[in-house]
Design a protein around this motif. Structure first.
Motif, short mmCIF file in Angstrom:
data_model
loop_
_atom_site.label_atom_id
_atom_site.label_comp_id
_atom_site.label_asym_id
_atom_site.label_seq_id
_atom_site.Cartn_x
_atom_site.Cartn_y
_atom_site.Cartn_z
N PHE A 68 59.99 -31.07 -32.85
CA PHE A 68 60.20 -32.30 -33.02
C PHE A 68 61.74 -32.75 -33.04
N ILE A 69 62.30 -33.39 -32.18
CA ILE A 69 63.64 -33.89 -32.09
C ILE A 69 63.76 -35.60 -32.37
N LEU A 70 64.28 -36.05 -33.32
CA LEU A 70 64.74 -37.40 -33.21
C LEU A 70 66.21 -37.63 -33.25
N PHE A 71 66.42 -38.23 -32.17
CA PHE A 71 67.52 -38.75 -31.71
C PHE A 71 68.15 -40.29 -32.35
N VAL A 72 69.26 -40.08 -33.14
CA VAL A 72 69.73 -41.29 -33.69
C VAL A 72 70.84 -42.05 -33.29
N ARG A 73 71.31 -43.13 -33.77
CA ARG A 73 72.25 -43.92 -33.33
C ARG A 73 72.31 -44.43 -31.87
N ASP A 74 70.85 -44.72 -31.56
CA ASP A 74 70.60 -45.29 -30.11
C ASP A 74 71.05 -44.21 -29.13
N LYS A 75 71.04 -42.91 -29.23
CA LYS A 75 71.62 -42.03 -28.23
C LYS A 75 70.25 -41.97 -27.21
N LYS A 76 70.63 -41.77 -25.90
CA LYS A 76 69.63 -41.80 -24.87
C LYS A 76 69.34 -40.11 -24.48
N VAL A 77 68.11 -40.01 -24.07
CA VAL A 77 67.75 -38.91 -23.58
C VAL A 77 67.99 -38.81 -22.11
N SER A 78 68.57 -37.64 -21.55
CA SER A 78 68.74 -37.71 -20.08
C SER A 78 67.52 -37.10 -19.60
N ALA A 79 67.39 -37.22 -18.16
CA ALA A 79 66.17 -36.65 -17.30
C ALA A 79 66.36 -35.29 -17.66
N GLU A 80 67.21 -34.48 -17.78
CA GLU A 80 67.33 -32.79 -17.71
C GLU A 80 66.65 -32.56 -19.16
N MET A 81 67.12 -33.33 -20.12
CA MET A 81 66.83 -33.11 -21.56
C MET A 81 65.18 -33.29 -21.67
N LYS A 82 64.72 -34.16 -21.23
CA LYS A 82 63.34 -34.61 -20.98
C LYS A 82 62.50 -33.51 -20.36
N ASP A 83 62.86 -33.10 -19.21
CA ASP A 83 62.17 -32.31 -18.42
C ASP A 83 62.14 -30.86 -19.10
N LEU A 84 63.02 -30.41 -19.74
CA LEU A 84 63.28 -29.13 -20.45
C LEU A 84 62.63 -29.28 -21.83
N ALA A 85 62.51 -30.28 -22.59
CA ALA A 85 61.80 -30.55 -23.47
C ALA A 85 60.09 -30.51 -23.33
N CYS A 86 59.88 -31.35 -22.35
CA CYS A 86 58.44 -31.41 -21.98
C CYS A 86 57.88 -29.85 -21.73
N GLU A 87 58.71 -28.99 -20.74
CA GLU A 87 58.29 -27.76 -20.63
C GLU A 87 57.81 -26.78 -21.66
N ASN A 88 58.82 -27.39 -22.89
CA ASN A 88 58.68 -26.45 -23.96
C ASN A 88 57.76 -27.21 -25.14
N GLY A 89 57.06 -28.27 -24.74
CA GLY A 89 56.24 -28.69 -25.80
C GLY A 89 57.07 -29.42 -27.09
N ILE A 90 58.15 -29.96 -26.80
CA ILE A 90 59.08 -30.52 -27.78
C ILE A 90 58.69 -31.92 -27.61
N VAL A 91 58.53 -32.62 -28.89
CA VAL A 91 58.51 -34.17 -28.81
C VAL A 91 59.81 -34.55 -28.98
N LEU A 92 60.45 -35.54 -28.19
CA LEU A 92 61.65 -36.19 -28.28
C LEU A 92 61.28 -37.58 -28.47
#
Length: 115
Positions: A68-92
């Motif tokens: 589980f990763i929680l991004f603070v300060r209104d930081k946005k997840v990039s498409a590459e980050m989302k793809d890698l997290a989804c591949e590894n079962g990580i909740v963003l």
């Protein structure tokens, strides 16, 4: 114990990846923008709270078995980050609060510190 849904609701946050089971349990929280500090943590059911939004955060979480990763300060997840997290079962999750405010809210919610 805190559920992912509790975190999302209390912080007015957005689930970016991994919204299939928002009842997953999180027991501990760790806040850091230093991935070298994150690598020293060996705790299950951990929520990483960070403002560092890059691929290294996802890779470090994968190596540390952080689900589980929680991004603070209104930081946005990039498409590459989302793809890698989804591949590894990580909740963003993204939220607009500061790291301090986020940690305060999560502490009140019952999330335990690592140390």
């Amino acid at each position: 114990m805190v559920r992912v849904l509790d975190v999302v609701d209390k912080l007015n946050a957005r689930v970016i990846c991994g919204d299939c089971d928002l009842n997953q349990e999180i027991h501990y929280g760790f806040a850091s923008d230093l991935m070298s500090d994150v690598l020293t943590i060996d705790t299950e059911n951990l929520l990483l709270i960070t403002g560092l939004n890059n691929l290294q955060t996802i890779r470090t979480s994968e190596m540390s078995d952080i689900s589980f990763i929680l991004f603070v300060r209104d930081k946005k997840v990039s498409a590459e980050m989302k793809d890698l997290a989804c591949e590894n079962g990580i909740v963003l999750i993204e939220c607009g609060y500061s790291m301090f405010k986020t940690c305060s809210v999560l502490g009140e919610l019952g999330l335990e510190p690592v140390y």
